[in-house]
Scaffold this motif. Structure first.
Motif, mmCIF file in Angstrom:
data_model
loop_
_atom_site.group_PDB
_atom_site.id
_atom_site.type_symbol
_atom_site.label_atom_id
_atom_site.label_comp_id
_atom_site.label_asym_id
_atom_site.label_seq_id
_atom_site.Cartn_x
_atom_site.Cartn_y
_atom_site.Cartn_z
ATOM 1 N N VAL A 46 -9.528 -2.263 -10.342
ATOM 2 C CA VAL A 46 -8.304 -1.582 -9.767
ATOM 3 C C VAL A 46 -8.459 -1.215 -8.424
ATOM 4 O O VAL A 46 -9.590 -0.767 -7.966
ATOM 5 C CB VAL A 46 -8.140 -0.194 -10.464
ATOM 6 C CG1 VAL A 46 -9.129 0.818 -10.642
ATOM 7 C CG2 VAL A 46 -6.642 0.348 -10.115
ATOM 8 N N HIS A 47 -7.503 -1.564 -7.655
ATOM 9 C CA HIS A 47 -7.369 -1.430 -6.263
ATOM 10 C C HIS A 47 -6.355 -0.093 -5.815
ATOM 11 O O HIS A 47 -5.176 -0.396 -6.261
ATOM 12 C CB HIS A 47 -6.903 -2.672 -5.447
ATOM 13 C CG HIS A 47 -6.618 -2.568 -4.015
ATOM 14 N ND1 HIS A 47 -7.389 -2.693 -2.861
ATOM 15 C CD2 HIS A 47 -5.290 -2.227 -3.360
ATOM 16 C CE1 HIS A 47 -6.636 -2.525 -1.799
ATOM 17 N NE2 HIS A 47 -5.435 -2.206 -2.185
ATOM 18 N N VAL A 48 -6.834 0.800 -5.205
ATOM 19 C CA VAL A 48 -6.183 1.870 -5.042
ATOM 20 C C VAL A 48 -5.865 2.579 -3.641
ATOM 21 O O VAL A 48 -6.567 2.510 -2.829
ATOM 22 C CB VAL A 48 -6.590 3.076 -6.135
ATOM 23 C CG1 VAL A 48 -7.734 3.686 -5.490
ATOM 24 C CG2 VAL A 48 -5.354 4.319 -6.278
ATOM 25 N N HIS A 49 -4.544 2.959 -3.303
ATOM 26 C CA HIS A 49 -4.263 3.614 -2.235
ATOM 27 C C HIS A 49 -3.790 5.140 -2.725
ATOM 28 O O HIS A 49 -3.138 4.942 -3.718
ATOM 29 C CB HIS A 49 -3.141 3.260 -1.510
ATOM 30 C CG HIS A 49 -3.231 1.843 -1.007
ATOM 31 N ND1 HIS A 49 -3.337 1.551 0.283
ATOM 32 C CD2 HIS A 49 -3.429 0.475 -1.323
ATOM 33 C CE1 HIS A 49 -3.398 0.158 0.703
ATOM 34 N NE2 HIS A 49 -3.471 -0.368 -0.488
ATOM 35 N N VAL A 50 -4.144 6.250 -2.305
ATOM 36 C CA VAL A 50 -3.615 7.402 -2.678
ATOM 37 C C VAL A 50 -2.299 7.964 -1.815
ATOM 38 O O VAL A 50 -2.453 7.662 -0.680
ATOM 39 C CB VAL A 50 -4.889 8.437 -2.990
ATOM 40 C CG1 VAL A 50 -5.862 8.047 -4.091
ATOM 41 C CG2 VAL A 50 -5.505 8.758 -1.592
ATOM 42 N N VAL A 225 -7.848 -13.204 -9.989
ATOM 43 C CA VAL A 225 -6.390 -13.008 -9.638
ATOM 44 C C VAL A 225 -5.925 -11.811 -9.529
ATOM 45 O O VAL A 225 -6.724 -11.025 -9.836
ATOM 46 C CB VAL A 225 -5.619 -13.963 -10.639
ATOM 47 C CG1 VAL A 225 -5.782 -15.031 -10.877
ATOM 48 C CG2 VAL A 225 -5.567 -12.914 -11.986
ATOM 49 N N ARG A 226 -4.888 -11.516 -8.483
ATOM 50 C CA ARG A 226 -4.568 -10.194 -8.274
ATOM 51 C C ARG A 226 -3.071 -10.073 -8.669
ATOM 52 O O ARG A 226 -2.395 -10.689 -8.413
ATOM 53 C CB ARG A 226 -5.015 -9.762 -6.715
ATOM 54 C CG ARG A 226 -4.203 -8.549 -6.433
ATOM 55 C CD ARG A 226 -4.785 -7.685 -5.318
ATOM 56 N NE ARG A 226 -3.641 -7.203 -4.308
ATOM 57 C CZ ARG A 226 -4.184 -6.257 -3.543
ATOM 58 N NH1 ARG A 226 -5.183 -6.009 -3.382
ATOM 59 N NH2 ARG A 226 -3.086 -5.925 -2.628
ATOM 60 N N THR A 227 -2.808 -8.869 -9.101
ATOM 61 C CA THR A 227 -1.460 -8.510 -9.401
ATOM 62 C C THR A 227 -1.082 -7.034 -9.216
ATOM 63 O O THR A 227 -2.039 -6.691 -8.589
ATOM 64 C CB THR A 227 -1.018 -8.936 -10.849
ATOM 65 O OG1 THR A 227 0.341 -8.684 -11.190
ATOM 66 C CG2 THR A 227 -1.971 -7.973 -12.081
ATOM 67 N N LEU A 229 1.759 -3.438 -8.725
ATOM 68 C CA LEU A 229 3.100 -3.009 -8.024
ATOM 69 C C LEU A 229 2.904 -2.936 -6.950
ATOM 70 O O LEU A 229 3.962 -2.802 -6.033
ATOM 71 C CB LEU A 229 3.463 -1.822 -8.787
ATOM 72 C CG LEU A 229 3.961 -1.864 -10.435
ATOM 73 C CD1 LEU A 229 4.072 -0.430 -10.834
ATOM 74 C CD2 LEU A 229 5.464 -2.587 -10.353
ATOM 75 N N GLU A 230 1.759 -3.015 -6.159
ATOM 76 C CA GLU A 230 1.532 -2.874 -4.859
ATOM 77 C C GLU A 230 2.259 -4.022 -3.962
ATOM 78 O O GLU A 230 2.845 -4.016 -2.927
ATOM 79 C CB GLU A 230 -0.051 -2.624 -4.278
ATOM 80 C CG GLU A 230 -0.203 -3.027 -2.808
ATOM 81 C CD GLU A 230 -1.603 -2.705 -2.283
ATOM 82 O OE1 GLU A 230 -2.479 -2.100 -2.994
ATOM 83 O OE2 GLU A 230 -1.864 -2.915 -1.208
ATOM 84 N N ASP A 231 1.885 -5.093 -4.590
ATOM 85 C CA ASP A 231 2.312 -6.512 -3.952
ATOM 86 C C ASP A 231 3.655 -6.829 -4.466
ATOM 87 O O ASP A 231 4.234 -7.653 -3.755
ATOM 88 C CB ASP A 231 1.187 -7.485 -4.620
ATOM 89 C CG ASP A 231 -0.232 -7.460 -4.204
ATOM 90 O OD1 ASP A 231 -0.365 -6.599 -3.431
ATOM 91 O OD2 ASP A 231 -1.169 -7.890 -4.760
HETATM 92 ZN ZN ZN Z 1 -3.848 -2.315 -1.017
#
Ligand code: ZN
Length: 277
Positions: A46-50, A225-227, A229-231
Motif C-alpha cells: 500500500v502506498h499512502v499519502h495522509v 503492477v500499481r492500481t 484511486l490515487e491514480d
Molecule cells: Zn502517491
C-alpha cells in the motif's frame, strides 16, 4: 520473470478528489479500512499519502504512524510505503515520517512539470530524503517521471546512499510529464537494465491509462503492477470505481490474463528484498 506479481494499491494521493469520487479514503480510519479491503482483494503493498480533514495534504508523522499500525494490525505482512511526494506539502517536511521506518517510501530523483505545477525535487532534497531512507532502512521506490530520473537513482547508488536494488516505478500519463506510450516503456526498460541492472520494477498509468499501462508492464514481466484511486477514479470511461478493492480485483484479472499469480505479502517481500514481516 517471476511467476507471481506484486499488486500495489495507491489508496488516496494528494489531489483532493472526494468530490469526484466519494470512495477516496481521507481519514486514517477510512484509509485503513480501504486498505484492508484492497488487501483482501489481492494487494500486497500500500502506498499512502495522509490528509488533513479538509483534504489538504498532511505531513503529520502521527497520522502516518497510526496508518502503519492499523495496516500492521489488520493486513498481516502487507508492505507499507509512505509517500514523500511534494504536492501541497512543505519541502522540509516531506521526509518527516521516515523515522517511523515504513518498509518503503517513494523517492523522486528529479523534477518535472505536472499538470499545473512544477514538481520540484532539487538535488539537495533528493540527497536528504535518500540519506534518511538509508538511515532508517527504508527501501526506496524510485518514481520515474522522466528518463533522467533513472540516472538520478544511479547517482545515489554511486554516492553510497542507496543499495543496488531499488524498486523502480515508471509513471506514465501525467500531463506535461511522460506520455503513456508503449514504445517509451521499452526505451525506459532498456535504460533501466543498463544503469540499474539489479532493480525490481513496476509501472503506473495515470487516469484512463491505468489499465493499458498495466497490460504493457505485465507483457514485459514486471515484478509488480500499481492500481488505486490515487491514480484513477474510474472503471472504463463512464463508471466511478466503487473502491480501491474493486481496482485491486481488476488487477488480479489482468495478472491472470498474463499467466501471473497474485504475490502474497511474503512473496512480495522476498521479491523486493525486504525482511519478512
Ligand atoms: Zn502517491
Amino acid at each position: 520473470m517471476a511467476e507471481s506479481c506484486v499488486i500495489s494499491v495507491a489508496i488516496t494521493g494528494s489531489v483532493p478528489r472526494k468530490k469526484d469520487n466519494p470512495a477516496v479514503p481521507i481519514t486514517v480510519a477510512e484509509q485503513v479500512e480501504s486498505t484492508h479491503a484492497a488487501f483482501e482483494a489481492g494487494a500486497a503493498l500500500v502506498h499512502v499519502h495522509v490528509r488533513n480533514d479538509d483534504e489538504t495534504p498532511s505531513s503529520d508523522p502521527e497520522k502516518f504512524g497510526r496508518f502503519r499500525d492499523g495496516v500492521r494490525q489488520h493486513c498481516p505482512g502487507m508492505i507499507v510505503q509512505f509517500s514523500t511526494g511534494g504536492r501541497g506539502r512543505d519541502q522540509a517536511a516531506r521526509g518527516n515520517a521516515l523515522e517511523l521506518r515504513p518498509d518503503m517510501a517513494s523517492l523522486s530523483t528529479g523534477s518535472v512539470n505536472f499538470p499545473t505545477i512544477v514538481y520540484e525535487n532539487s538535488p539537495a532534497l533528493v540527497t536528504d530524503l535518500a540519506t534518511k531512507m538509508q538511515r532508517f532502512s527504508v527501501l526506496p521506490e524510485i518514481e520515474v517521471f522522466d528518463l533522467s530520473h533513472l540516472h538520478g537513482a544511479r547517482r545515489l547508488i554511486d554516492a553510497g546512499l542507496m543499495n543496488e536494488r531499488p524498486h523502480v516505478q515508471f509513471v506514465m500519463g501525467v500531463k506535461n510529464a511522460m506520455p503513456a506510450e508503449e514504445h517509451l516503456l521499452d526505451i525506459l526498460l532498456t535504460e533501466m537494465r543498463r544503469v540499474l541492472p539489479h532493480a525490481t520494477w513496476t509501472g503506473a498509468g495515470i487516469g484512463r491509462f491505468q489499465a493499458v499501462v498495466m497490460d504493457w508492464v505485465l507483457a514485459r514481466g514486471a515484478h509488480g503492477v500499481r492500481t488505486g484511486l490515487e491514480d484513477n477514479i474510474r472503471v472504463g470511461k463512464d463508471r466511478l470505481a466503487a473502491s480501491n478493492a474493486e481496482l485491486a480485483s481488476l488487477a488480479t484479472e489482468a495478472l491472470a490474463k498474463h499467466g501471473r499469480t497474485v504475490a502474497t505479502p511474503a512473496q512480495a517481500r522476498a521479491m523486493l528484498g525486504l525482511a519478512a514481516a
